[in-house]
Design an enzyme around this catalytic site. Structure first.
Site, PDB file in Angstrom:
ATOM      1  CG  HIS A 160      61.614  95.419  81.045  1.00 24.82           C
ATOM      2  ND1 HIS A 160      61.535  94.157  80.526  1.00 24.82           N
ATOM      3  CD2 HIS A 160      60.618  96.131  80.469  1.00 24.82           C
ATOM      4  CE1 HIS A 160      60.543  94.114  79.652  1.00 24.82           C
ATOM      5  NE2 HIS A 160      59.965  95.279  79.599  1.00 24.82           N
TER       6      HIS A 160
HETATM    7  C1  UD1 Z   1      59.219 100.248  77.741  1.00 23.64           C
HETATM    8  C2  UD1 Z   1      57.802  99.800  77.412  1.00 23.64           C
HETATM    9  C3  UD1 Z   1      57.676  98.296  77.626  1.00 23.64           C
HETATM   10  C4  UD1 Z   1      58.753  97.542  76.869  1.00 23.64           C
HETATM   11  C5  UD1 Z   1      60.106  98.082  77.307  1.00 23.64           C
HETATM   12  C6  UD1 Z   1      61.255  97.389  76.627  1.00 23.64           C
HETATM   13  C7  UD1 Z   1      56.055 101.466  77.818  1.00 23.64           C
HETATM   14  C8  UD1 Z   1      54.935 101.846  78.708  1.00 23.64           C
HETATM   15  N1  UD1 Z   1      56.808 100.443  78.247  1.00 23.64           N
HETATM   16  O1  UD1 Z   1      59.393 100.071  79.148  1.00 23.64           O
HETATM   17  O2  UD1 Z   1      56.420  97.872  77.160  1.00 23.64           O
HETATM   18  O3  UD1 Z   1      58.656  96.168  77.175  1.00 23.64           O
HETATM   19  O4  UD1 Z   1      60.153  99.483  77.016  1.00 23.64           O
HETATM   20  O5  UD1 Z   1      62.474  97.737  77.223  1.00 23.64           O
HETATM   21  O6  UD1 Z   1      56.235 102.075  76.791  1.00 23.64           O
HETATM   22  N2  UD1 Z   1      65.826 104.523  80.538  1.00 23.64           N
HETATM   23  C9  UD1 Z   1      67.180 104.767  80.443  1.00 23.64           C
HETATM   24  N3  UD1 Z   1      67.766 104.598  79.231  1.00 23.64           N
HETATM   25  C10 UD1 Z   1      67.083 104.206  78.130  1.00 23.64           C
HETATM   26  C11 UD1 Z   1      65.707 103.948  78.248  1.00 23.64           C
HETATM   27  C12 UD1 Z   1      65.091 104.109  79.473  1.00 23.64           C
HETATM   28  O7  UD1 Z   1      67.829 105.124  81.407  1.00 23.64           O
HETATM   29  O8  UD1 Z   1      67.688 104.086  77.054  1.00 23.64           O
HETATM   30  C13 UD1 Z   1      65.148 104.752  81.835  1.00 23.64           C
HETATM   31  C14 UD1 Z   1      64.152 105.890  81.706  1.00 23.64           C
HETATM   32  O9  UD1 Z   1      64.744 107.095  81.991  1.00 23.64           O
HETATM   33  C15 UD1 Z   1      63.088 105.492  82.687  1.00 23.64           C
HETATM   34  C16 UD1 Z   1      63.169 103.972  82.738  1.00 23.64           C
HETATM   35  O10 UD1 Z   1      64.399 103.595  82.164  1.00 23.64           O
HETATM   36  O11 UD1 Z   1      63.357 106.003  83.969  1.00 23.64           O
HETATM   37  C17 UD1 Z   1      61.995 103.326  82.035  1.00 23.64           C
HETATM   38  O12 UD1 Z   1      61.989 103.621  80.650  1.00 23.64           O
HETATM   39  P1  UD1 Z   1      60.601 103.700  79.829  1.00 23.64           P
HETATM   40  O13 UD1 Z   1      60.890 103.893  78.414  1.00 23.64           O
HETATM   41  O14 UD1 Z   1      59.669 104.599  80.519  1.00 23.64           O
HETATM   42  O15 UD1 Z   1      59.938 102.277  80.024  1.00 23.64           O
HETATM   43  P2  UD1 Z   1      60.554 100.818  79.926  1.00 23.64           P
HETATM   44  O16 UD1 Z   1      60.592 100.275  81.307  1.00 23.64           O
HETATM   45  O17 UD1 Z   1      61.821 100.755  79.146  1.00 23.64           O
END
Ligand code: UD1
Length: 373
Positions: free
Chosen positions: A215
């Site tokens: 991820h």
């Molecule tokens: C975040 C944390 C990371 C942690 C990880 C655990 C930051 C900078 N990063 O990364 O340290 O290890 O969480 O999972 O805070 N999305 C969905 N559904 C969800 C959540 C996210 O579709 O329930 C999508 C978002 O729309 C986005 C992408 O996934 O496009 C990334 O989500 P984001 O929360 O920005 O960062 P993570 O990669 O999850």
């Protein structure tokens, strides 16, 4: 004492579950509500299988506030969180704010609190990858810099903070309490029941499969790295099945780049109980997650880390974890050699399983009432 807990992303639900339980236990022992906990969910993770399932399985009290901020850029996400968390803190006037790990929710919570002169407690303080291109590294350095209670999971984390001179220029105090994720595994593995899909996987593969997750932005947002890791896992999958509960970010990028898997079992993200069951039964782990590297160790499984560095250096030093980056050849070679070694996992690296209790005891003993907003 009133504590505001701030969570938002998946790993934080696991960590907060441990401390919330310890708070409830503390109050029960004292026979009165010595500590009142108010929970804010920023909304950073919002899908049911990234959030709700953890609250249900781990019996975390329902958040008192849900801010609904997720799925946007780092700056926008952190800024909106800061504004909304501040409003809640002004209303609740807590004695302390509790933040976890290294996500945007952690940093927003810590910043909002410290600007109102509310002391911050950081659980999982002191970890460093020394890679400032990682958003997590920025978040954890800044959060540690403004925290008053620095709850470290390891001796290495303590040494990192000491090397930064934290205690000499601030009121901050460093405590090695152990890792709350170890507490979580000890407690929840006794009650973890897998769902239907994971039960079917166990039925089919028994305990002859690898578990993999992906991820990190550095892997998912770099097509060359993503393609290389995907090809390596798919090739390994020809011999030994590879089960991959896939984070939405990775899933999106894989679709966008039309990467195809033939031998890998891709699933939707799984809840905590499913994850514990997969860990318990797999042969080994491939991951770029921080938490999963340790959980592999707790379950006595070797781990190949799909990153160039790790914050959990003691796992590498003891030979339980190998760094492969996104290098196709290296991942395949390590699967053939490292994964088949005999390991002795009996060393204790992450405390005694009482990290949550220690956090609560220290907070109660040390909180001062002179930090009023
Ligand atoms: C975040 C944390 C990371 C942690 C990880 C655990 C930051 C900078 N990063 O990364 O340290 O290890 O969480 O999972 O805070 N999305 C969905 N559904 C969800 C959540 C996210 O579709 O329930 C999508 C978002 O729309 C986005 C992408 O996934 O496009 C990334 O989500 P984001 O929360 O920005 O960062 P993570 O990669 O999850």
């Amino acid at each position: 004492m009133k504590i505001v807990t701030i969570v938002g992303a998946r790993p934080q639900f696991v960590k907060a579950a441990v401390v919330s339980r310890a708070i409830a236990e503390f109050n029960r022992e004292k026979g009165e509500k010595v500590i009142e906990e108010v929970i804010i969910h920023t909304g950073q993770h919002y899908d049911a299988n990234m959030s709700d399932v953890f609250f249900e399985e781990m019996r975390i009290p329902r958040p008192d506030y849900h801010l609904g901020i997720g799925g946007t850029s780092h700056g926008a996400m952190t800024g909106r969180m800061l504004e909304k968390i501040e409003k809640v803190l002004l209303k609740e006037k807590p004695d302390a704010v509790l933040v976890y790990g290294d996500t945007n929710s952690t940093l927003a919570g810590a910043l909002a609190a410290v600007k109102l002169h509310i002391p911050v407690a950081h659980v999982e303080a002191g970890l460093r990858s020394f890679n400032m291109r990682m958003p997590e590294e920025v978040n954890r350095i800044l959060t540690d810099r403004v925290s008053r209670w620095l709850f470290c999971p390891t001796e290495t984390a303590v040494r990192n903070l000491q090397a930064e001179g934290v205690e000499s220029w601030s009121e901050a105090r460093i405590y090695n309490v152990g890792d709350v994720m170890y507490d979580a595994v000890l407690f929840y593995q006794k009650i973890a029941v897998p769902g239907r899909e994971v039960s079917d996987i166990l039925q089919e593969y028994k305990n002859n499969f690898y578990l993999a997750t992906l991820h990190r932005a550095e892997n998912t947002d770099d097509i060359l790295r993503l393609a290389s890791i995907a090809r390596a896992l798919d090739d390994i999958g020809r011999k030994i099945p590879v089960v991959v509960p896939l984070h939405p970010r990775a899933s999106k990028r894989i679709k966008e780049n039309e990467i195809k898997f033939s031998y890998v079992k891709i699933m939707e993200p799984v809840g905590y109980f499913d994850m514990l069951t997969l860990l318990k039964n797999c042969r080994g782990v491939f991951t770029d997650s921080g938490g999963l590297q340790k959980e592999a160790f707790f379950f006595g499984k070797p781990c190949i880390t799909l990153r160039e560095e790790t914050e959990w250096v003691e796992l590498v030093a003891h030979g339980f974890n190998c760094l492969a980056g996104a290098d196709y050849e290296k991942i395949l070679n390590l699967e053939q050699t490292f994964m088949h070694r005999d390991f002795d996992f009996s060393v204790s690296l992450y405390g005694d399983g009482r990290a949550g209790e220690k956090v609560v005891e220290i907070l109660v003993q040390n909180h001062k009432a002179d930090y009023l907003i």
